[in-house]
Design a protein around this motif. Structure first.
Motif, PDB file in Angstrom:
ATOM      1  N   MET A  90     -66.194  22.281  10.802  1.00  0.00           N
ATOM      2  CA  MET A  90     -64.828  22.520  10.316  1.00  0.00           C
ATOM      3  C   MET A  90     -63.941  22.934  11.487  1.00  0.00           C
ATOM      4  N   ASN A  91     -62.773  22.290  11.633  1.00  0.00           N
ATOM      5  CA  ASN A  91     -61.891  22.583  12.742  1.00  0.00           C
ATOM      6  C   ASN A  91     -61.121  23.876  12.505  1.00  0.00           C
ATOM      7  N   PRO A  92     -60.875  24.655  13.566  1.00  0.00           N
ATOM      8  CA  PRO A  92     -60.002  25.823  13.433  1.00  0.00           C
ATOM      9  C   PRO A  92     -58.601  25.369  13.023  1.00  0.00           C
ATOM     10  N   GLN A  93     -57.851  26.253  12.415  1.00  0.00           N
ATOM     11  CA  GLN A  93     -56.487  25.929  11.998  1.00  0.00           C
ATOM     12  C   GLN A  93     -55.586  25.848  13.217  1.00  0.00           C
ATOM     13  N   MET A  94     -54.956  24.680  13.422  1.00  0.00           N
ATOM     14  CA  MET A  94     -54.063  24.534  14.557  1.00  0.00           C
ATOM     15  C   MET A  94     -52.826  25.400  14.363  1.00  0.00           C
ATOM     16  N   ARG A  95     -52.292  25.893  15.473  1.00  0.00           N
ATOM     17  CA  ARG A  95     -51.078  26.687  15.453  1.00  0.00           C
ATOM     18  C   ARG A  95     -50.039  25.988  16.327  1.00  0.00           C
ATOM     19  N   TYR A  96     -48.778  26.305  16.088  1.00  0.00           N
ATOM     20  CA  TYR A  96     -47.683  25.606  16.763  1.00  0.00           C
ATOM     21  C   TYR A  96     -46.677  26.619  17.306  1.00  0.00           C
ATOM     22  N   SER A  97     -46.014  26.232  18.396  1.00  0.00           N
ATOM     23  CA  SER A  97     -45.005  27.081  19.021  1.00  0.00           C
ATOM     24  C   SER A  97     -43.720  26.286  19.224  1.00  0.00           C
ATOM     25  N   GLN A  98     -42.602  26.997  19.176  1.00  0.00           N
ATOM     26  CA  GLN A  98     -41.311  26.383  19.473  1.00  0.00           C
ATOM     27  C   GLN A  98     -41.242  26.097  20.970  1.00  0.00           C
ATOM     28  N   LEU A  99     -40.771  24.904  21.327  1.00  0.00           N
ATOM     29  CA  LEU A  99     -40.676  24.524  22.737  1.00  0.00           C
ATOM     30  C   LEU A  99     -39.365  25.038  23.312  1.00  0.00           C
ATOM     31  N   GLY A 100     -39.461  26.120  24.077  1.00  0.00           N
ATOM     32  CA  GLY A 100     -38.263  26.710  24.657  1.00  0.00           C
ATOM     33  C   GLY A 100     -37.283  27.120  23.586  1.00  0.00           C
ATOM     34  N   ARG A 101     -36.024  26.750  23.785  1.00  0.00           N
ATOM     35  CA  ARG A 101     -35.017  27.080  22.768  1.00  0.00           C
ATOM     36  C   ARG A 101     -34.608  25.845  21.970  1.00  0.00           C
ATOM     37  N   THR A 102     -35.431  24.803  22.006  1.00  0.00           N
ATOM     38  CA  THR A 102     -35.184  23.616  21.202  1.00  0.00           C
ATOM     39  C   THR A 102     -35.651  23.874  19.767  1.00  0.00           C
ATOM     40  N   GLY A 103     -35.448  22.897  18.905  1.00  0.00           N
ATOM     41  CA  GLY A 103     -35.951  22.986  17.537  1.00  0.00           C
ATOM     42  C   GLY A 103     -37.286  22.303  17.366  1.00  0.00           C
ATOM     43  N   LEU A 104     -37.929  21.948  18.471  1.00  0.00           N
ATOM     44  CA  LEU A 104     -39.180  21.192  18.457  1.00  0.00           C
ATOM     45  C   LEU A 104     -40.378  22.137  18.464  1.00  0.00           C
ATOM     46  N   PHE A 105     -41.383  21.816  17.649  1.00  0.00           N
ATOM     47  CA  PHE A 105     -42.612  22.595  17.620  1.00  0.00           C
ATOM     48  C   PHE A 105     -43.773  21.744  18.131  1.00  0.00           C
ATOM     49  N   VAL A 106     -44.558  22.344  19.015  1.00  0.00           N
ATOM     50  CA  VAL A 106     -45.711  21.655  19.598  1.00  0.00           C
ATOM     51  C   VAL A 106     -46.966  22.489  19.373  1.00  0.00           C
ATOM     52  N   SER A 107     -48.102  21.834  19.320  1.00  0.00           N
ATOM     53  CA  SER A 107     -49.372  22.526  19.112  1.00  0.00           C
ATOM     54  C   SER A 107     -49.695  23.422  20.308  1.00  0.00           C
ATOM     55  N   ARG A 108     -50.414  24.533  20.039  1.00  0.00           N
ATOM     56  CA  ARG A 108     -50.771  25.472  21.102  1.00  0.00           C
ATOM     57  C   ARG A 108     -51.672  24.822  22.137  1.00  0.00           C
ATOM     58  N   PHE A 109     -52.410  23.792  21.738  1.00  0.00           N
ATOM     59  CA  PHE A 109     -53.146  22.976  22.696  1.00  0.00           C
ATOM     60  C   PHE A 109     -52.451  21.630  22.838  1.00  0.00           C
TER      61      PHE A 109
ATOM     62  N   ILE B 284     -53.631  18.620  16.753  1.00  0.00           N
ATOM     63  CA  ILE B 284     -52.889  18.545  18.013  1.00  0.00           C
ATOM     64  C   ILE B 284     -51.801  17.480  17.859  1.00  0.00           C
ATOM     65  N   ASN B 285     -50.550  17.862  18.113  1.00  0.00           N
ATOM     66  CA  ASN B 285     -49.450  16.903  17.994  1.00  0.00           C
ATOM     67  C   ASN B 285     -48.743  16.675  19.322  1.00  0.00           C
ATOM     68  N   PHE B 286     -49.387  17.096  20.421  1.00  0.00           N
ATOM     69  CA  PHE B 286     -48.752  17.110  21.735  1.00  0.00           C
ATOM     70  C   PHE B 286     -49.710  16.485  22.750  1.00  0.00           C
ATOM     71  N   ILE B 287     -49.278  15.427  23.416  1.00  0.00           N
ATOM     72  CA  ILE B 287     -50.104  14.749  24.422  1.00  0.00           C
ATOM     73  C   ILE B 287     -49.272  14.556  25.675  1.00  0.00           C
ATOM     74  N   ASP B 288     -49.858  14.890  26.818  1.00  0.00           N
ATOM     75  CA  ASP B 288     -49.151  14.829  28.100  1.00  0.00           C
ATOM     76  C   ASP B 288     -49.892  13.931  29.072  1.00  0.00           C
ATOM     77  N   THR B 289     -49.155  13.063  29.753  1.00  0.00           N
ATOM     78  CA  THR B 289     -49.742  12.214  30.779  1.00  0.00           C
ATOM     79  C   THR B 289     -48.738  12.088  31.924  1.00  0.00           C
ATOM     80  N   ALA B 290     -48.949  11.118  32.816  1.00  0.00           N
ATOM     81  CA  ALA B 290     -48.031  10.880  33.935  1.00  0.00           C
ATOM     82  C   ALA B 290     -48.201   9.449  34.409  1.00  0.00           C
ATOM     83  N   ASP B 291     -47.142   8.901  34.993  1.00  0.00           N
ATOM     84  CA  ASP B 291     -47.221   7.518  35.445  1.00  0.00           C
ATOM     85  C   ASP B 291     -48.226   7.333  36.572  1.00  0.00           C
TER      86      ASP B 291
END
Length: 359
Positions: free
Chosen positions: A1-20, A58-65
């Motif tokens: 069973m997966n732990p419950q994901m948590r989310y944080s506001q990104l800076g002062r935007t209205g966007l929420f991203v997963s803690r991971f 997880i709703n946040f994925i980061d990569t680079a060119d």
């Protein structure tokens, strides 16, 4: 069973991203020594990890060119074809991606070219968080921010961020953006771990004051804090840290930190990696922690840190063994600032720094 994901506001935007945040450096790439150390996961392996991450919340994925010479964006784009709307997709530009004199940096020409190439590789019509990957000493900040603002106004970018900037560079960029009414950096991506707390001197106070989201890369110091390493090295010859000594650490202190991690892990019947991640997640300035994954079991273990609550004695041990050397002018400003608080105030104690003051 997966732990419950948590989310944080990104800076002062209205966007929420997963803690991971799922890092894409291990996806795709060339068959080189560096690629072997970091990970060059196939399309199938990438798909498995991306699906596992999304299913875990997880709703946040980061990569680079530059990751994998564009290979990371390519395999990630394919992996997200059916689930693109579930993801806050972030990528970065700046590093050299070709032999030409303009295949690098943050000129308007390169930003616009890099953006179109990333959109194509990622098979998407927009980048949710487009980040400069470092500081460009040549291009004026006004040119950088105007080009990024145009990308936002075009609808091809939703938010902009930065990575690996010094505090003065970040604050200058924010000042230019506010003066010229341009899109402001929503986030800063920086190296932060128990083995690397330099960011607490200037960057943590800066992002806290400016309400900029803090995204932490290499939270396990390239795997050094994963539990695989001790004073004798590692028995896992495929571990990233065994092949590439990056990021740099203070070799005279890091094994004391590893020893402390193992003590705390034993108290909680968990892994050193989970303890290191839980410590970072508990830092007040941290928005999201970027985790690089090569195997599904690594992701499952990392997710366990979400439910790990460290006791005061755990934080005290880890904080003390990893505390960075005092840096000027922080130490004298902290010393002088104590007189600004009334007797009996918690900040009259001896262990706080200016970056922790209430705003």
């Amino acid at each position: 069973m997966n732990p419950q994901m948590r989310y944080s506001q990104l800076g002062r935007t209205g966007l929420f991203v997963s803690r991971f945040c799922l890092g894409g450096m291990t996806f795709g790439g060339a068959d080189t020594p560096a690629g072997a150390a970091i990970g060059r996961l196939s399309q199938e392996e990438t798909q498995t990890i991306v699906s596992q991450a999304l299913d875990a919340g997880i709703n946040f994925i980061d990569t680079a060119d530059v990751y994998g010479g564009g290979g990371s964006e390519t395999v990630l784009g394919e992996a997200l074809k059916l689930r693109r709307n579930e993801v806050v997709l972030a990528t970065k530009l700046h590093a050299r991606v070709g032999p030409g004199p303009n295949d690098v940096g943050q000129s308007r020409l390169h930003i616009m070219t890099a953006l179109e190439q990333s959109l194509r590789r990622l098979q998407t019509d927009r980048i949710d968080l487009y980040q400069i990957h470092g500081f460009d000493p040549i291009t004026p900040m006004e040119e950088v921010l105007r080009a990024l603002d145009d990308a936002v106004r075009s609808g091809k970018v939703r938010y902009v961020g930065c990575s690996n900037l010094a505090a003065w560079q970040l604050m200058k960029a924010i000042g230019v953006a506010e003066r010229d009414r341009l899109t402001r950096f929503a986030s800063l991506q920086a190296y932060y771990s128990l083995a690397g707390r330099d960011i607490e001197h200037e960057l943590v106070p800066a992002v806290t004051d400016a309400q900029v989201g803090l995204l932490c890369w290499s939270p396990l110091a390239g795997g050094l804090l994963s539990g695989k390493f001790d004073r004798q090295g590692s028995s896992d010859t495929t571990a990233r840290r065994a092949l590439i000594a990056f990021p740099p650490v203070d070799e005279t202190r890091v094994y004391d930190i590893i020893d402390a991690l193992k003590v705390v892990a034993l108290r909680h019947s968990t892994t050193p990696a989970q303890v290191a991640l839980a410590w970072l997640l508990a830092r007040p300035a941290v928005t999201s922690v970027i985790i690089g994954i090569k195997r599904p079991e690594q992701l499952a273990d990392n997710l366990g840190a979400l439910d790990l609550v460290l006791a005061e004695e755990d934080h005290a041990l880890l904080d003390e063994v990893s505390r960075p050397t005092a840096a000027y002018p922080g130490w004298i400003q902290t010393y002088n600032a104590r007189s600004r608080y009334p007797a009996g105030h918690p900040f009259q104690g001896s262990s706080w720094s200016l970056g922790e003051r209430p705003l």
